[in-house]
Write a protein that holds these residues in place. Structure first.
Motif, PDB file in Angstrom:
ATOM      1  N   LEU A   1       0.627  -1.129   0.138  1.00 19.86           N
ATOM      2  CA  LEU A   1       0.075  -0.083   0.063  1.00 19.86           C
ATOM      3  C   LEU A   1       0.745   1.224   0.123  1.00 19.86           C
ATOM      4  CD1 LEU A   1      -1.980  -2.233   0.891  1.00 19.86           C
ATOM      5  CD2 LEU A   1      -3.290  -0.417   2.203  1.00 19.86           C
ATOM      6  N   ASP A   2       2.308   1.046   0.073  1.00 18.47           N
ATOM      7  CA  ASP A   2       3.220   2.144  -0.039  1.00 18.47           C
ATOM      8  C   ASP A   2       2.557   3.233   1.194  1.00 18.47           C
ATOM      9  OD1 ASP A   2       5.187   3.918  -0.796  1.00 18.47           O
ATOM     10  OD2 ASP A   2       4.307   4.655  -2.473  1.00 18.47           O
ATOM     11  N   LEU A   3       2.417   2.622   2.322  1.00 18.95           N
ATOM     12  CA  LEU A   3       2.365   3.309   3.454  1.00 18.95           C
ATOM     13  C   LEU A   3       3.252   4.595   3.972  1.00 18.95           C
ATOM     14  CD1 LEU A   3       0.770   0.773   5.987  1.00 18.95           C
ATOM     15  CD2 LEU A   3      -0.403   2.550   4.622  1.00 18.95           C
ATOM     16  N   ALA A   4       4.669   4.270   3.670  1.00 25.45           N
ATOM     17  CA  ALA A   4       5.591   5.115   3.989  1.00 25.45           C
ATOM     18  C   ALA A   4       4.966   6.676   3.259  1.00 25.45           C
ATOM     19  CB  ALA A   4       7.056   4.902   3.281  1.00 25.45           C
ATOM     20  N   LYS A   5       4.666   6.548   1.775  1.00 26.33           N
ATOM     21  CA  LYS A   5       4.267   7.639   1.209  1.00 26.33           C
ATOM     22  C   LYS A   5       3.142   8.265   1.652  1.00 26.33           C
ATOM     23  CE  LYS A   5       4.237  10.618  -2.261  1.00 26.33           C
ATOM     24  NZ  LYS A   5       5.278  11.791  -2.328  1.00 26.33           N
ATOM     25  N   LEU A   6       2.027   7.417   1.861  1.00 25.05           N
ATOM     26  CA  LEU A   6       0.786   7.985   2.742  1.00 25.05           C
ATOM     27  C   LEU A   6       0.858   8.608   3.844  1.00 25.05           C
ATOM     28  CD1 LEU A   6      -1.421   4.838   1.679  1.00 25.05           C
ATOM     29  CD2 LEU A   6      -1.212   6.884   0.283  1.00 25.05           C
ATOM     30  N   LEU A   7       2.027   7.969   4.739  1.00 26.01           N
ATOM     31  CA  LEU A   7       2.046   8.657   5.905  1.00 26.01           C
ATOM     32  C   LEU A   7       2.663  10.003   5.897  1.00 26.01           C
ATOM     33  CD1 LEU A   7       2.943   5.379   8.017  1.00 26.01           C
ATOM     34  CD2 LEU A   7       0.975   6.926   8.441  1.00 26.01           C
TER      35      LEU A   7
ATOM     36  N   VAL B   1      -6.758  -4.315   7.115  1.00 30.02           N
ATOM     37  CA  VAL B   1      -6.741  -4.352   8.368  1.00 30.02           C
ATOM     38  C   VAL B   1      -5.207  -3.769   9.032  1.00 30.02           C
ATOM     39  CG1 VAL B   1      -7.504  -5.067  10.777  1.00 30.02           C
ATOM     40  CG2 VAL B   1      -8.720  -5.525   8.592  1.00 30.02           C
ATOM     41  N   ALA B   2      -4.278  -4.596   8.681  1.00 31.58           N
ATOM     42  CA  ALA B   2      -2.902  -4.389   9.160  1.00 31.58           C
ATOM     43  C   ALA B   2      -2.476  -3.004   8.849  1.00 31.58           C
ATOM     44  CB  ALA B   2      -2.096  -5.473   8.660  1.00 31.58           C
ATOM     45  N   ALA B   3      -2.806  -2.380   7.613  1.00 30.21           N
ATOM     46  CA  ALA B   3      -2.750  -1.000   7.093  1.00 30.21           C
ATOM     47  C   ALA B   3      -3.187   0.070   8.057  1.00 30.21           C
ATOM     48  CB  ALA B   3      -2.928  -0.674   5.797  1.00 30.21           C
ATOM     49  N   SER B   4      -4.368  -0.459   8.526  1.00 34.51           N
ATOM     50  CA  SER B   4      -5.272   0.475   9.545  1.00 34.51           C
ATOM     51  C   SER B   4      -4.575   0.918  10.943  1.00 34.51           C
ATOM     52  CB  SER B   4      -6.721  -0.016   9.636  1.00 34.51           C
ATOM     53  OG  SER B   4      -7.231  -0.084   8.373  1.00 34.51           O
TER      54      SER B   4
ATOM     55  N   VAL C   1      -3.516   9.078   4.336  1.00 32.26           N
ATOM     56  CA  VAL C   1      -3.311   7.570   4.649  1.00 32.26           C
ATOM     57  C   VAL C   1      -4.758   6.896   4.523  1.00 32.26           C
ATOM     58  CG1 VAL C   1      -3.423   7.872   7.087  1.00 32.26           C
ATOM     59  CG2 VAL C   1      -2.421   6.107   6.123  1.00 32.26           C
ATOM     60  N   SER C   2      -5.564   7.818   4.828  1.00 29.39           N
ATOM     61  CA  SER C   2      -7.081   6.943   5.211  1.00 29.39           C
ATOM     62  C   SER C   2      -7.527   6.825   3.741  1.00 29.39           C
ATOM     63  CB  SER C   2      -8.132   7.857   5.721  1.00 29.39           C
ATOM     64  OG  SER C   2      -7.949   9.494   5.233  1.00 29.39           O
ATOM     65  N   VAL C   3      -7.284   7.945   2.774  1.00 26.72           N
ATOM     66  CA  VAL C   3      -8.005   7.651   1.400  1.00 26.72           C
ATOM     67  C   VAL C   3      -7.091   6.872   0.526  1.00 26.72           C
ATOM     68  CG1 VAL C   3      -8.091   8.851  -0.959  1.00 26.72           C
ATOM     69  CG2 VAL C   3      -8.604  10.337   1.409  1.00 26.72           C
ATOM     70  N   GLY C   4      -5.661   6.585   0.810  1.00 22.49           N
ATOM     71  CA  GLY C   4      -4.987   5.592   0.322  1.00 22.49           C
ATOM     72  C   GLY C   4      -5.251   4.218   0.605  1.00 22.49           C
ATOM     73  N   ILE C   5      -5.576   3.978   1.757  1.00 21.18           N
ATOM     74  CA  ILE C   5      -6.026   2.765   2.213  1.00 21.18           C
ATOM     75  C   ILE C   5      -7.414   2.127   1.561  1.00 21.18           C
ATOM     76  CG2 ILE C   5      -6.820   1.227   4.278  1.00 21.18           C
ATOM     77  CD1 ILE C   5      -4.743   2.709   5.994  1.00 21.18           C
ATOM     78  N   TYR C   6      -8.132   3.370   1.508  1.00 22.93           N
ATOM     79  CA  TYR C   6      -9.710   3.078   0.825  1.00 22.93           C
ATOM     80  C   TYR C   6      -9.318   2.549  -0.684  1.00 22.93           C
ATOM     81  CZ  TYR C   6     -14.053   3.831  -1.291  1.00 22.93           C
ATOM     82  OH  TYR C   6     -15.213   3.861  -2.135  1.00 22.93           O
ATOM     83  N   ALA C   7      -8.504   3.534  -1.335  1.00 28.11           N
ATOM     84  CA  ALA C   7      -8.079   3.239  -2.776  1.00 28.11           C
ATOM     85  C   ALA C   7      -7.603   1.700  -3.080  1.00 28.11           C
ATOM     86  CB  ALA C   7      -7.241   4.336  -3.079  1.00 28.11           C
ATOM     87  N   PHE C   8      -6.689   1.188  -2.091  1.00 27.04           N
ATOM     88  CA  PHE C   8      -6.045  -0.050  -2.443  1.00 27.04           C
ATOM     89  C   PHE C   8      -6.855  -1.310  -1.775  1.00 27.04           C
ATOM     90  CE2 PHE C   8      -2.306   2.717  -2.682  1.00 27.04           C
ATOM     91  CZ  PHE C   8      -1.966   2.295  -3.822  1.00 27.04           C
ATOM     92  N   SER C   9      -7.881  -0.713  -0.997  1.00 28.26           N
ATOM     93  CA  SER C   9      -8.816  -1.939  -0.353  1.00 28.26           C
ATOM     94  C   SER C   9      -9.313  -2.875  -1.364  1.00 28.26           C
ATOM     95  CB  SER C   9      -9.654  -1.317   0.571  1.00 28.26           C
ATOM     96  OG  SER C   9     -10.546  -0.596   0.068  1.00 28.26           O
ATOM     97  N   ALA C  10      -9.732  -2.459  -2.565  1.00 27.43           N
ATOM     98  CA  ALA C  10     -10.501  -3.242  -3.614  1.00 27.43           C
ATOM     99  C   ALA C  10      -9.678  -4.357  -4.042  1.00 27.43           C
ATOM    100  CB  ALA C  10     -10.903  -2.325  -4.863  1.00 27.43           C
TER     101      ALA C  10
END
Length: 295
Positions: A82-88, A263-266, A246-255
């Motif tokens: 999910l590229d969480l580093a960029k989102l965070l 859930v781990a990303a959350s 981060v909230s929008v990014g997780i939603y975008a990748f959730s599909a």
């Protein structure tokens, strides 16, 4: 023994000393405390343990209380996929900017209304507080129209951090909190600063702000958490994948991502706000209560 007249409780000490009264009291207290603890910590526990489950286990009904085969790898997959580093980083950048704008502009507005007392200051404050009665969803459309075509300048702010920063500056609740705290600062202290030759700006910087650290901490926490948890507004004004929060990014990748990885990303996304609260929880209580007392 005479009872202290200043001590008032819902249950008298005499009833608490009786066997049955003591049992009922502690039973009710335990039930209430445990019940509220489960209500507040239950979703957090489900989220943390759900991130350790396999895809099949997290989807089964009824859910399991503990992971049958814990998979810490889910957190690693969430971080990379999910590229969480960029989102965070994006979210932290927007939160830091919102914090800076609110501390500067909201503090200046509250100081002006509290200590400088401009003409029609009470009317202006009343109109600010009236905006708190307007549901946030009602303001989405006019705010979005303003962002896509900023009045006078005619600039499109989509995918610009100012699309998040500028609407958050007009925060009537934070201005009210700051003003109430500034009202509690003794006028004798302000008068002493004037006698020493300090102007309004010098008084704000040298006298008011050092005293106001508790309430400034509260406003800071509110500013950061408002950006961190917001979803709808960043989704509208940050459509590019490079500028998502981060909230929008997780939603975008959730599909296309397994539920346990989402859930781990959350969980990872929630860690910074939990840490902020645990570190500054004393500031929240002291800042919210000090302004209501006259020193």
């Amino acid at each position: 023994m005479a009872q202290d007249s200043g001590t008032r409780t819902l249950v008298s000490p005499a009833q608490l000393r009786r066997g049955r009264g003591r049992v009922v009291y502690w039973t009710l207290l335990t039930v209430v405390v445990v019940g509220f603890t489960l209500v507040f910590l239950g979703p957090l526990y489900w989220m943390v343990t759900g991130a350790l489950k396999s895809g099949q286990e997290i989807a089964q009904t009824p859910p399991t209380l503990f992971p049958q085969d814990p998979q810490p790898r889910n957190y690693v997959d969430a971080w990379h996929n999910l590229d969480l580093a960029k989102l965070l980083f994006n979210t932290f950048y927007y939160a830091a900017g919102a914090l800076l704008f609110q501390l500067v502009l909201d503090t200046a507005a509250a100081y002006s209304l509290s200590k400088l007392r401009p003409v029609l200051g009470n009317a202006i404050l009343g109109m600010m507080l009236a905006t708190l009665m307007i549901p946030a969803m009602v303001l989405i459309v006019p705010q979005y129209v303003t962002v896509i075509d900023l009045p006078v300048l005619h600039v499109n702010l989509l995918d610009s951090p100012f699309a998040i920063w500028l609407p958050l500056v007009a925060n009537a609740f934070n201005i009210f909190l700051l003003k109430r705290f500034f009202d509690s600062i003794p006028e004798d202290l302000m008068a002493a600063a004037v006698v020493d030759g300090a102007g309004p700006l010098r008084t704000l910087w040298s006298i008011v702000l050092p005293i106001s650290r508790p309430i400034l901490g509260v406003v800071s926490i509110f500013a950061v958490t408002a950006v961190w948890k917001d979803f709808l507004w960043p989704k509208l004004v940050m459509p590019s994948p490079e500028t998502r929060t981060v909230s929008v990014g997780i939603y975008a990748f959730s599909a296309g991502t397994p539920m346990n990885v989402v859930v781990a990303a959350s969980v990872i996304a929630a860690i910074p706000t939990v840490i902020i609260f645990l570190v500054f929880q004393r500031n929240i209580m002291s800042g919210l209560t000090t302004g209501s007392l006259k020193g």
